[in-house]
Write a protein that holds these residues in place. Structure first.
Motif, PDB file in Angstrom:
ATOM      1  N   LYS A 129      33.055  39.391  33.655  1.00  0.00           N
ATOM      2  CA  LYS A 129      32.352  39.605  34.922  1.00  0.00           C
ATOM      3  C   LYS A 129      30.903  40.008  34.683  1.00  0.00           C
ATOM      4  CE  LYS A 129      36.220  40.857  37.942  1.00  0.00           C
ATOM      5  NZ  LYS A 129      36.777  41.923  38.819  1.00  0.00           N
ATOM      6  N   LYS A 177      27.502  37.881  35.803  1.00  0.00           N
ATOM      7  CA  LYS A 177      26.533  38.455  36.733  1.00  0.00           C
ATOM      8  C   LYS A 177      25.150  38.573  36.086  1.00  0.00           C
ATOM      9  CE  LYS A 177      30.084  41.247  39.062  1.00  0.00           C
ATOM     10  NZ  LYS A 177      30.594  42.635  39.275  1.00  0.00           N
ATOM     11  N   VAL A 237      32.534  38.604  40.971  1.00  0.00           N
ATOM     12  CA  VAL A 237      31.402  37.730  40.659  1.00  0.00           C
ATOM     13  C   VAL A 237      30.932  37.017  41.921  1.00  0.00           C
ATOM     14  CG1 VAL A 237      30.625  35.742  39.302  1.00  0.00           C
ATOM     15  CG2 VAL A 237      32.169  37.429  38.264  1.00  0.00           C
ATOM     16  N   TYR A 268      28.874  39.274  44.056  1.00  0.00           N
ATOM     17  CA  TYR A 268      27.597  39.499  43.370  1.00  0.00           C
ATOM     18  C   TYR A 268      26.667  38.317  43.600  1.00  0.00           C
ATOM     19  CZ  TYR A 268      24.279  40.963  39.785  1.00  0.00           C
ATOM     20  OH  TYR A 268      23.138  41.360  39.129  1.00  0.00           O
ATOM     21  N   TYR A 269      27.177  37.090  43.494  1.00  0.00           N
ATOM     22  CA  TYR A 269      26.345  35.905  43.745  1.00  0.00           C
ATOM     23  C   TYR A 269      25.801  35.921  45.170  1.00  0.00           C
ATOM     24  CZ  TYR A 269      26.435  32.851  39.630  1.00  0.00           C
ATOM     25  OH  TYR A 269      26.208  32.298  38.394  1.00  0.00           O
ATOM     26  N   ASN A 278      24.893  45.041  38.017  1.00  0.00           N
ATOM     27  CA  ASN A 278      26.308  44.872  37.732  1.00  0.00           C
ATOM     28  C   ASN A 278      26.891  46.214  37.294  1.00  0.00           C
ATOM     29  OD1 ASN A 278      25.249  44.972  35.124  1.00  0.00           O
ATOM     30  ND2 ASN A 278      25.909  42.909  34.555  1.00  0.00           N
TER      31      ASN A 278
END
Length: 562
Positions: free
Chosen positions: A354, A358, A467, A470-471, A537
């Motif tokens: 992960k 990120k 993930v 986060y994107y 992250n």
């Protein structure tokens, strides 16, 4: 230069046959994309790039087109495409089509008539040459797909030219009728509402006249002849004439050129805003790998190697500086022609997957330029784990297998190498949920699929630190003016870090990325310590003017008062 809509674009690439199957044939389709538009919209992207969906014998997964005006039934109908364009536009999402202009399928009516009737007006739509002597090829040029660029016409002493598969004859762009025909195709799709084109392999549309041999090649051998069929001066002439007319039809059309072998100076030339050429280009020359651990007896491109970050930094700075005036370069880590980033340069170990995914996204996409994100990348999707060498379609994989076998590699060793490097492994089915075939279909996908309970949309959508989420945050940040138009400056650090600054007017943000699997520290200013963390992250903290980055940690800090 006036700001264009595409300078704020975030492009999401969909390989249609691998995205969502709605009719249970194991192949993704247009209705599948329509059904997933809300998900695509939730990412924050504003352009969808579709790989070819036109009628094709599918020798090269749709890049061998036999009818540019109709949709291949495996994907759906024209009505489906019209619905997709309309509904995407309603969500503020534009549509980019892959436009294959260097070659057609050998089943295209133009080629079939040219092949069977030497006096046909379509004869000059393609490239032909006589044999040198009885049974000898016209020259020693090699095809990108292996073998010669020349294929003999049955029962005649002549050959036709194909830079890729023999079923994909190259068009003759010297012929004005060809240029008109391709313009008519573009005009047709613009009228349907298409907003952008990716020009496939456009750097090859001109070839050296008289087809001279590559020098210093042993008799009977073939050689890649980039100097004779890539980036020739005539490409600019053909490209400019074509794009000028396309822009007469749609002035704000976004034109992206695939310029695989172009260096930064060629990229600058192809995107010269004083001429009618591309708005952006995609080059494959960004990712220089450390070759030291590769077997020199085997093709380097089919072996996995770590990214040489020292060289990579220099390359990225050069592209940033020289393309700053047009909004920066295209920013991507992977596409349908290369292995997936989470497997290629990320760290697949569960404890690091992960954070590395990120970090790599932060490193690449918050730079100045236009992000191109491959479907599933936002989940941290890994390479497809293929279990059978016979499943590989990549011509490079076939040649690699033959060579590796000849020098003693086992099938299991070859499979492991190809599973880390071949373009086939990037094309696995989208992982929607934990059901059979990952929710892609009710039957086995054409390509295979990685079955996972974790790396799916259903799981990651509700996981706060996924993930995927986060994107979403990263894309929202990217669309702000600081990260769209702000100046880029790489910071001087060791090759354990990739750090840069984005600044615009009174706003400044610093981006810190740890490229290693061990915790790292880097000194920061008081202003940074007091700054706002816009994105990070897991596992990072700032203390006593030291930024403590976790393994593959990353931080985006906006300076206070900015």
């Amino acid at each position: 230069m006036n700001k264009q809509w595409w300078q704020s674009a975030v492009v999401y690439q969909i390989y249609p046959r691998s995205f969502q199957d709605t009719n249970d044939d194991g192949i993704g389709d247009i209705q599948g994309i329509i059904q997933r538009l809300d998900y695509i919209h939730s990412l924050g992207v504003n352009v969808i790039w579709l790989n070819p969906i036109f009628i094709s014998p599918q020798i090269d997964n749709g890049y061998d087109i036999s009818n540019y005006y109709r949709i291949d039934p495996i994907f759906g109908t024209m009505t489906d495409v019209e619905e997709l364009i309309e509904k995407a536009h309603q969500l503020g999402i534009k549509i980019m089509f892959d436009f294959v202009l260097n070659h057609t399928s050998d089943q295209h009516p133009w080629f079939q008539e040219a092949l069977h009737d030497p006096d046909s007006l379509y004869r000059d739509y393609y490239l032909w040459a006589d044999e040198k002597e009885t049974g000898q090829l016209p020259n020693n040029w090699a095809s990108f797909f292996g073998g010669s660029v020349w294929e003999k016409v049955p029962d005649r002493k002549e050959y036709y030219f194909h830079l890729f598969a023999k079923e994909m004859p190259d068009l003759n762009w010297k012929n004005p009728e060809v240029r008109i025909a391709m313009l008519n195709i573009a005009t047709f799709w613009l009228a349907k509402g298409v907003d952008a084109f990716r020009l496939d392999a456009f750097i090859h549309i001109a070839k050296e006249k008289n087809y001279p041999d590559v020098a210093n090649v042993p008799e009977g051998e073939l050689a890649i002849a980039e100097e004779f069929y890539s980036n020739l001066p005539e490409v600019h002439e053909y490209l400019s004439d074509f794009i000028k007319e396309v822009r007469r039809v749609k002035p704000d059309v976004f034109i992206v050129g695939e310029a695989a072998s172009a260096d930064v100076d060629l990229a600058v030339a192809y995107t010269d805003q004083t001429k009618d050429e591309c708005d952006a280009v995609i080059s494959f020359r960004h990712f220089v790998e450390d070759e030291s651990q590769k077997d020199p007896l085997l093709p380097a491109g089919m072996q996995k190697g770590p990214l040489d970050y020292h060289v990579f930094k220099n390359v990225m700075v050069e592209w940033q500086v020289k393309l700053a005036s047009i909004g920066g370069p295209t920013l991507y880590w992977n596409n349908h022609d290369m292995a997936r980033i989470a497997s290629r340069f990320g760290d697949e170990r569960p404890e690091y997957r992960k954070n590395s995914s990120k970090m790599l996204a932060t490193l690449m996409y918050l730079q100045k330029g236009i992000p191109f994100i491959l479907y599933g990348e936002e989940l941290g999707m890994l390479n497809l784990k293929m279990k059978d060498l016979a499943a590989y379609e990549d011509p490079g994989a076939v040649r690699f297998y033959e060579k590796a076998t000849s020098i003693g590699y086992s099938d299991s060793a070859i499979l492991e190498m190809l599973n880390s490097s071949s373009k086939d492994v990037s094309r696995g089915a989208m992982q929607w949920d934990a059901s059979d075939y990952s929710g892609f279909s009710k039957v086995a996908p054409w390509s295979g699929v990685n079955q996972s309970k974790e790396d799916t949309v259903a799981t990651e959508d509700i996981e706060k630190n996924s993930v995927l989420n986060y994107y979403r945050k990263m894309i929202a940040l990217k669309k702000t003016s600081l990260f769209t138009t702000g100046v880029f400056q790489l910071q001087e650090t060791s090759d354990e870090f990739y750090c840069y600054t984005r600044s615009i007017e009174d706003s400044t943000a610093n981006i810190y990325c740890n490229l290693t699997d061990t915790p790292k520290q880097i000194t920061c200013s008081k202003a940074e310590q007091a700054g706002d963390i816009l994105l990070e992250n897991d596992g990072n903290y700032i203390q006593n003017q030291q930024i403590h980055l976790a393994p593959y940690g990353c931080l985006v800090i906006k300076l206070k008062g900015e």
